[in-house]
Motif scaffolding. Structure first.
Motif, short mmCIF file in Angstrom:
data_model
loop_
_atom_site.label_atom_id
_atom_site.label_comp_id
_atom_site.label_asym_id
_atom_site.label_seq_id
_atom_site.Cartn_x
_atom_site.Cartn_y
_atom_site.Cartn_z
N THR A 125 0.84 -1.20 0.00
CA THR A 125 0.00 0.00 0.00
C THR A 125 0.88 1.25 0.00
O THR A 125 2.10 1.16 0.13
CB THR A 125 -0.94 -0.01 1.22
N ASP A 126 0.26 2.42 -0.15
CA ASP A 126 1.02 3.66 -0.31
C ASP A 126 1.92 3.94 0.89
O ASP A 126 1.47 3.89 2.04
CB ASP A 126 0.05 4.84 -0.50
N ASN A 127 3.18 4.23 0.61
CA ASN A 127 4.15 4.54 1.66
C ASN A 127 5.30 5.32 1.04
O ASN A 127 5.50 5.30 -0.18
CB ASN A 127 4.67 3.25 2.31
N ALA A 128 6.05 6.02 1.87
CA ALA A 128 7.12 6.89 1.36
C ALA A 128 8.45 6.17 1.17
O ALA A 128 9.33 6.67 0.46
CB ALA A 128 7.31 8.08 2.30
N ALA A 129 8.61 4.98 1.76
CA ALA A 129 9.86 4.24 1.57
C ALA A 129 10.05 3.88 0.10
O ALA A 129 11.13 4.03 -0.46
CB ALA A 129 9.88 2.99 2.45
N MET A 130 8.96 3.42 -0.52
CA MET A 130 9.04 3.05 -1.94
C MET A 130 9.32 4.29 -2.80
O MET A 130 10.03 4.21 -3.81
CB MET A 130 7.76 2.36 -2.40
N ILE A 131 8.80 5.45 -2.38
CA ILE A 131 9.04 6.70 -3.11
C ILE A 131 10.50 7.11 -2.96
O ILE A 131 11.15 7.55 -3.92
CB ILE A 131 8.10 7.82 -2.60
N GLY A 132 11.04 6.94 -1.75
CA GLY A 132 12.45 7.24 -1.50
C GLY A 132 13.37 6.36 -2.34
O GLY A 132 14.38 6.83 -2.89
N SER A 133 13.00 5.08 -2.48
CA SER A 133 13.79 4.15 -3.30
C SER A 133 13.77 4.57 -4.77
O SER A 133 14.82 4.68 -5.41
CB SER A 133 13.24 2.73 -3.16
N ALA A 134 12.58 4.85 -5.29
CA ALA A 134 12.48 5.28 -6.70
C ALA A 134 13.19 6.62 -6.92
O ALA A 134 13.84 6.83 -7.95
CB ALA A 134 11.01 5.40 -7.10
N GLY A 135 13.09 7.51 -5.92
CA GLY A 135 13.77 8.80 -6.00
C GLY A 135 15.27 8.65 -6.10
O GLY A 135 15.94 9.35 -6.88
N TYR A 136 15.82 7.71 -5.34
CA TYR A 136 17.26 7.44 -5.37
C TYR A 136 17.70 7.03 -6.78
O TYR A 136 18.69 7.56 -7.32
CB TYR A 136 17.59 6.34 -4.36
N TYR A 137 16.97 6.07 -7.38
CA TYR A 137 17.38 5.58 -8.70
C TYR A 137 17.22 6.65 -9.77
O TYR A 137 18.03 6.73 -10.70
CB TYR A 137 16.63 4.29 -9.04
N ASN A 138 16.19 7.48 -9.65
CA ASN A 138 16.05 8.60 -10.58
C ASN A 138 17.22 9.58 -10.42
O ASN A 138 17.76 10.09 -11.41
CB ASN A 138 14.72 9.33 -10.33
N PHE A 139 17.60 9.82 -9.18
CA PHE A 139 18.68 10.78 -8.88
C PHE A 139 20.01 10.31 -9.44
O PHE A 139 20.72 11.07 -10.12
CB PHE A 139 18.77 10.98 -7.36
N ILE A 140 20.36 9.05 -9.18
CA ILE A 140 21.68 8.57 -9.65
C ILE A 140 21.70 8.41 -11.18
O ILE A 140 22.76 8.31 -11.77
CB ILE A 140 22.14 7.27 -8.95
N ASN A 141 20.50 8.40 -11.79
CA ASN A 141 20.43 8.37 -13.25
C ASN A 141 20.30 9.77 -13.84
O ASN A 141 19.99 9.92 -15.03
CB ASN A 141 19.28 7.47 -13.70
N GLY A 142 20.51 10.79 -13.01
CA GLY A 142 20.64 12.15 -13.52
C GLY A 142 19.40 13.03 -13.47
O GLY A 142 19.44 14.16 -13.94
N LYS A 143 18.29 12.52 -12.91
CA LYS A 143 17.08 13.35 -12.89
C LYS A 143 17.17 14.42 -11.80
O LYS A 143 17.59 14.15 -10.68
CB LYS A 143 15.84 12.46 -12.63
N ARG A 144 16.80 15.64 -12.14
CA ARG A 144 16.71 16.75 -11.18
C ARG A 144 15.47 17.56 -11.56
O ARG A 144 15.15 17.71 -12.73
CB ARG A 144 17.93 17.68 -11.24
#
Length: 331
Positions: A299-318
């Motif tokens: 169900t909805d939670n911020a841990a999964m958002i933090g994980s996806a955010g990390y992978y977006n970040f290391i792949n250059g998204k800002r």
């Protein structure tokens, strides 16, 4: 912390959960605080967007403070702010996005908006440290039913999607028809356990397509319930659950054959359904590995958002500080 560690503050407010989490390097959850509004919306039989937004505003600072305390960190220790920016309820999303933008500005930290659907998929990275793309993901939730080919952490292709109702939406409508309270999905799952799937229900298939349709089966359940005297509600729920699960599995098996991918994950709120989990698990064999998130991460939670955010970040998204909510965001 070593230099390679990246600490993400994930923020989730797309529907009726206010959640903030601290996640390290995309996989290690230091805290994951969830403030749910289910009790508030129960009396209305579903989520009321305006009430959801108001409660997010009241809760978000408190939830963030608790998440940092549980992680034993200060805001200054965070390297990245990652709020959900869509899809979801626009007012609810705006609360998390605005809060995230404010933190990024005040702390002078990078901001990365996260697609909520990518977040659900990323829940599997937290539960399964060994899982890496490529893999197929069966994404089932209140608003989405999709088969996603996860080619890389930030490169995904939707192979099939629902053409009408999402599976979670169908569960909720069936729950209402048989007289179960909101949230309907878990209650249908519970009642189905006491029933026998002995009622034949229609399945919709599309030629040369992995798309889904659940409106026909939903309508059939409504008609049977209205027109059959003394219908056994548990049997009706069990039959509905079994039939929609068969549809999911038939399309997933076609996707496996088409792509040759040997790893299958499930994700989204409906992936917490006990019958769907048990049936998908039966697909696992020497050739196919099946991955499922922990129930608390479905169900909805911020841990999964933090994980996806990390992978977006290391792949250059800002993202810039004008990041906005996109309620109908697609994968």
């Amino acid at each position: 912390m070593t230099e390679k560690d990246i600490v993400v503050l994930g923020i989730e407010s797309s529907c009726d959960e206010t959640s903030v989490a601290v996640v390290k390097n995309g996989r290690e959850v230091l805290s994951n605080v969830i403030d749910t509004q289910i009790k508030i919306h129960e009396q209305f039989g579903g989520v009321v967007p305006e009430i959801a937004s108001r409660n997010h505003i009241e809760a978000i600072s408190r939830v963030a403070k608790t998440a940092l305390e549980e992680a034993n960190m200060k805001l200054e220790d965070v390297d990245l702010i990652a709020p959900t920016y869509g899809p979801g309820l626009v007012g609810a999303l705006l609360v998390g996005v605005s809060y995230g933008r404010g933190l990024a500005y005040a702390l002078n930290k990078p901001l990365v908006g996260v697609n909520h659907l990518e977040g659900h998929i990323a829940a599997n990275y937290i539960t399964h440290p060994d899982l890496e793309p490529p893999f197929l993901c069966m994404l089932t939730s209140g608003g989405n039913t999709q088969i996603v080919y996860v080619k890389n952490y930030c490169d995904m292709e939707v192979l099939g999607r629902t053409r009408d109702d999402a599976i979670g939406e169908a569960f909720d409508k069936v729950a209402r028809v048989v007289g179960l309270d909101y949230p309907g999905g878990p209650k249908v799952d519970k009642l189905a356990k006491t029933g026998t799937p002995n009622i034949k229900l229609p399945k919709t298939h599309f030629e040369n397509s992995l798309d889904f349709s659940f409106s026909g089966i939903k309508t059939a359940v409504i008609n049977i319930n209205h027109n059959t005297k003394d219908i056994n509600k548990a049997d009706l729920c069990a039959s509905f659950e079994k039939t929609v699960t068969e549809v999911l599995i038939e399309n997933v098996q076609k996707a496996i054959e088409q792509t040759g991918i040997k790893s299958l994950a499930i994700a989204g709120g409906v992936s917490a359904n006990s019958y769907i989990r048990s049936e998908i698990l039966k697909l696992q064999n020497d050739d196919l590995k099946v991955y499922m998130p922990d129930l608390k991460l479905c169900t909805d939670n911020a841990a999964m958002i933090g994980s996806a955010g990390y992978y977006n970040f290391i792949n250059g998204k800002r993202d810039e500080l004008d990041l906005n909510a996109v309620p109908n965001l697609k994968l």
